[in-house]
Design a protein around this motif. Structure first.
Motif, PDB file in Angstrom:
ATOM      1  N   PRO A 178     134.630  13.974  60.628  1.00  0.00           N
ATOM      2  CA  PRO A 178     134.159  13.149  61.748  1.00  0.00           C
ATOM      3  C   PRO A 178     134.955  11.860  61.896  1.00  0.00           C
ATOM      4  CG  PRO A 178     132.293  14.028  60.542  1.00  0.00           C
ATOM      5  CD  PRO A 178     133.513  14.393  59.756  1.00  0.00           C
ATOM      6  N   GLU A 179     135.299  11.237  60.767  1.00  0.00           N
ATOM      7  CA  GLU A 179     136.058   9.996  60.841  1.00  0.00           C
ATOM      8  C   GLU A 179     137.437  10.231  61.451  1.00  0.00           C
ATOM      9  OE1 GLU A 179     137.364   6.250  57.969  1.00  0.00           O
ATOM     10  OE2 GLU A 179     136.764   8.162  57.095  1.00  0.00           O
ATOM     11  N   ASP A 239     128.060  14.333  59.976  1.00  0.00           N
ATOM     12  CA  ASP A 239     127.996  14.023  58.541  1.00  0.00           C
ATOM     13  C   ASP A 239     128.906  12.840  58.211  1.00  0.00           C
ATOM     14  OD1 ASP A 239     127.819  13.954  55.801  1.00  0.00           O
ATOM     15  OD2 ASP A 239     128.211  16.095  55.507  1.00  0.00           O
ATOM     16  N   LEU A 240     128.281  11.698  57.933  1.00  0.00           N
ATOM     17  CA  LEU A 240     129.009  10.501  57.518  1.00  0.00           C
ATOM     18  C   LEU A 240     128.783  10.195  56.040  1.00  0.00           C
ATOM     19  CD1 LEU A 240     128.314   8.053  60.502  1.00  0.00           C
ATOM     20  CD2 LEU A 240     130.297   9.530  60.161  1.00  0.00           C
ATOM     21  N   GLU A 241     128.048  11.048  55.359  1.00  0.00           N
ATOM     22  CA  GLU A 241     127.645  10.743  53.995  1.00  0.00           C
ATOM     23  C   GLU A 241     128.831  10.618  53.054  1.00  0.00           C
ATOM     24  OE1 GLU A 241     125.130   9.601  51.006  1.00  0.00           O
ATOM     25  OE2 GLU A 241     124.828   9.709  53.168  1.00  0.00           O
ATOM     26  N   ALA A 242     129.824  11.482  53.206  1.00  0.00           N
ATOM     27  CA  ALA A 242     130.992  11.412  52.321  1.00  0.00           C
ATOM     28  C   ALA A 242     131.694  10.073  52.466  1.00  0.00           C
ATOM     29  CB  ALA A 242     131.953  12.556  52.630  1.00  0.00           C
ATOM     30  N   ALA A 290     122.429  19.581  61.690  1.00  0.00           N
ATOM     31  CA  ALA A 290     122.399  18.750  60.488  1.00  0.00           C
ATOM     32  C   ALA A 290     122.898  17.349  60.793  1.00  0.00           C
ATOM     33  CB  ALA A 290     123.249  19.374  59.384  1.00  0.00           C
ATOM     34  N   ILE A 291     122.164  16.359  60.328  1.00  0.00           N
ATOM     35  CA  ILE A 291     122.543  14.958  60.464  1.00  0.00           C
ATOM     36  C   ILE A 291     122.488  14.325  59.085  1.00  0.00           C
ATOM     37  CG2 ILE A 291     121.885  12.698  61.389  1.00  0.00           C
ATOM     38  CD1 ILE A 291     120.658  14.170  63.777  1.00  0.00           C
ATOM     39  N   ARG A 292     123.606  13.729  58.671  1.00  0.00           N
ATOM     40  CA  ARG A 292     123.657  12.974  57.420  1.00  0.00           C
ATOM     41  C   ARG A 292     124.314  11.638  57.735  1.00  0.00           C
ATOM     42  NH1 ARG A 292     122.322  16.463  53.303  1.00  0.00           N
ATOM     43  NH2 ARG A 292     122.691  18.682  53.689  1.00  0.00           N
ATOM     44  N   ALA A 293     123.495  10.623  57.852  1.00  0.00           N
ATOM     45  CA  ALA A 293     123.993   9.304  58.224  1.00  0.00           C
ATOM     46  C   ALA A 293     123.158   8.243  57.517  1.00  0.00           C
ATOM     47  CB  ALA A 293     123.941   9.119  59.738  1.00  0.00           C
ATOM     48  N   GLN A 352     117.840  21.129  61.352  1.00  0.00           N
ATOM     49  CA  GLN A 352     117.322  21.628  60.084  1.00  0.00           C
ATOM     50  C   GLN A 352     117.472  20.628  58.938  1.00  0.00           C
ATOM     51  OE1 GLN A 352     118.560  25.589  58.995  1.00  0.00           O
ATOM     52  NE2 GLN A 352     118.760  26.226  61.120  1.00  0.00           N
ATOM     53  N   VAL A 353     118.467  19.764  59.035  1.00  0.00           N
ATOM     54  CA  VAL A 353     118.718  18.778  57.982  1.00  0.00           C
ATOM     55  C   VAL A 353     118.756  17.390  58.609  1.00  0.00           C
ATOM     56  CG1 VAL A 353     120.338  17.950  56.239  1.00  0.00           C
ATOM     57  CG2 VAL A 353     120.049  20.419  56.597  1.00  0.00           C
ATOM     58  N   LEU A 354     117.929  16.482  58.100  1.00  0.00           N
ATOM     59  CA  LEU A 354     117.934  15.101  58.559  1.00  0.00           C
ATOM     60  C   LEU A 354     117.981  14.192  57.344  1.00  0.00           C
ATOM     61  CD1 LEU A 354     117.759  13.042  60.870  1.00  0.00           C
ATOM     62  CD2 LEU A 354     115.258  13.145  60.667  1.00  0.00           C
ATOM     63  N   SER A 355     119.138  13.581  57.124  1.00  0.00           N
ATOM     64  CA  SER A 355     119.325  12.651  56.006  1.00  0.00           C
ATOM     65  C   SER A 355     119.703  11.298  56.586  1.00  0.00           C
ATOM     66  CB  SER A 355     120.439  13.158  55.076  1.00  0.00           C
ATOM     67  OG  SER A 355     120.701  12.216  54.049  1.00  0.00           O
ATOM     68  N   ILE A 356     118.808  10.328  56.475  1.00  0.00           N
ATOM     69  CA  ILE A 356     118.997   9.023  57.116  1.00  0.00           C
ATOM     70  C   ILE A 356     118.635   7.907  56.134  1.00  0.00           C
ATOM     71  CG2 ILE A 356     118.810   9.690  59.538  1.00  0.00           C
ATOM     72  CD1 ILE A 356     115.773   9.102  59.305  1.00  0.00           C
TER      73      ILE A 356
END
Length: 319
Positions: free
Chosen positions: A44-45, A72-75, A112-115, A134-138
């Motif tokens: 994404p970056e 996905d911004l988690e990484a 999926a959202i990972r932020a 299905q995935v929400l990581s905030i």
């Protein structure tokens, strides 16, 4: 024709368009399908800082729904040292803007959202347009509240994984609604910051936010145990639940395989052994890794911790 041997080089050039500006490169000749194939290999970056800025046709390609089934911004967050800037309104607005754009481009297919550091403004749009989520990581969202979580619960009923760690404006009421409306939930992460020794957060996390650490551990545990019976993975690090709350979880979530209780200062080893004995599928449990003298509990509630004892362990606050 799309040549598989050329794909890695094409992806690298797309991430840094200036690198592919030699005399033998003519990116304008790429078909839309080939360009999408190349762009799908970028993070994404890379997508946001490279090809989106090249030209209008590339921007349109970057907005193709097939590229936005996940955000996905988690990484990126994991690879960087936490900054006080992340907790600023300006940074929150930027994350919100990115997430809202991806939601619009996904055409309802965002799964999926990972932020981190987003707000109700972005999650309201997620709830409205992402029924397949299905995935929400905030994690670490200081302006995500029960209001947006209620909308997520009512409209994103396919959730299988939820991470609301360090979201202090989200209460047990949201856990009740998520549990009632999302029967497929298997993973819940509701970790708190290290309130026993907050020194690692001081100077980065706003003091007023550190001081707002949720106190209702047993209420949250009761909601989990009653409304999330199919959980398999649960993390509640530094929760303030007691043996009563842990009993609620273990009586209601019999499918648990992984349970993380690190930093749960109100639980004793005996509590944990006794209460978890009925979890037949439990394979991994992380227990509090420190000893707190009973005398501490006679002081003002969670006030000045006198953490000294002949059994005091040097790694007491290791996370």
């Amino acid at each position: 024709m799309d040549d598989p041997e050329q794909r890695p080089a094409a992806a690298a050039a797309a991430a840094d368009p200036s690198a592919g500006s030699g005399p033998n490169s003519d990116w304008a000749e790429l078909t839309h399908e080939c360009l999408i194939n190349v762009l799908s290999r970028l993070t994404p970056e890379q997508l946001w800082t490279g090809p989106m800025l090249v030209c209008k046709s590339w921007l349109r390609a970057c907005a193709d729904p097939s590229l936005h089934s996940a955000f996905d911004l988690e990484a990126r967050f994991e690879s960087s040292r936490e900054s006080i800037r992340w907790w600023s309104p300006e940074f929150e607005r930027r994350v919100d803007a990115m997430l809202r754009s991806v939601v619009g481009w996904s055409g309802g297919g965002l799964a999926a959202i990972r932020a981190r550091h987003c707000s109700d403004r972005a999650l309201d749009l997620v709830a409205e347009r992402c029924p397949s989520l299905q995935v929400l990581s905030i994690k670490s969202c200081q302006n995500v509240t029960d209001a947006s979580m209620a909308r997520i619960a009512s409209r994103c009923t396919n959730l299988r994984e939820l991470d609301i760690s360090y979201c202090y404006e989200v209460s047990h009421e949201s856990l009740v609604l998520i549990g009632r409306n999302c029967p497929n939930l298997r993973v819940l992460k509701r970790n708190l910051m290290n309130w026993l020794d907050p020194s690692q957060h001081v100077g980065v996390v706003p003091n007023e936010y550190l001081n707002a650490c949720p106190q209702d551990g047993d209420s949250e545990a009761a909601a989990i145990g009653k409304f999330m019976p199919r959980l398999e993975h649960l993390e509640i690090r530094f929760s303030k639940l007691t043996a009563k709350g842990l009993t609620s979880i273990c009586d209601g979530c019999l499918d648990l395989v992984h349970l993380d209780l690190s930093g749960c200062a109100n639980l004793t080893s005996r509590d944990i052994v006794n209460v978890t004995s009925n979890l037949k599928n439990l394979k991994q449990i992380s227990k509090p890794n420190f000893y707190i003298p009973r005398s501490v509990f006679h002081t003002e509630r969670y006030g000045h911790w006198r953490l000294y004892d002949e059994r005091f362990q040097t790694d007491i606050f290791r996370i």
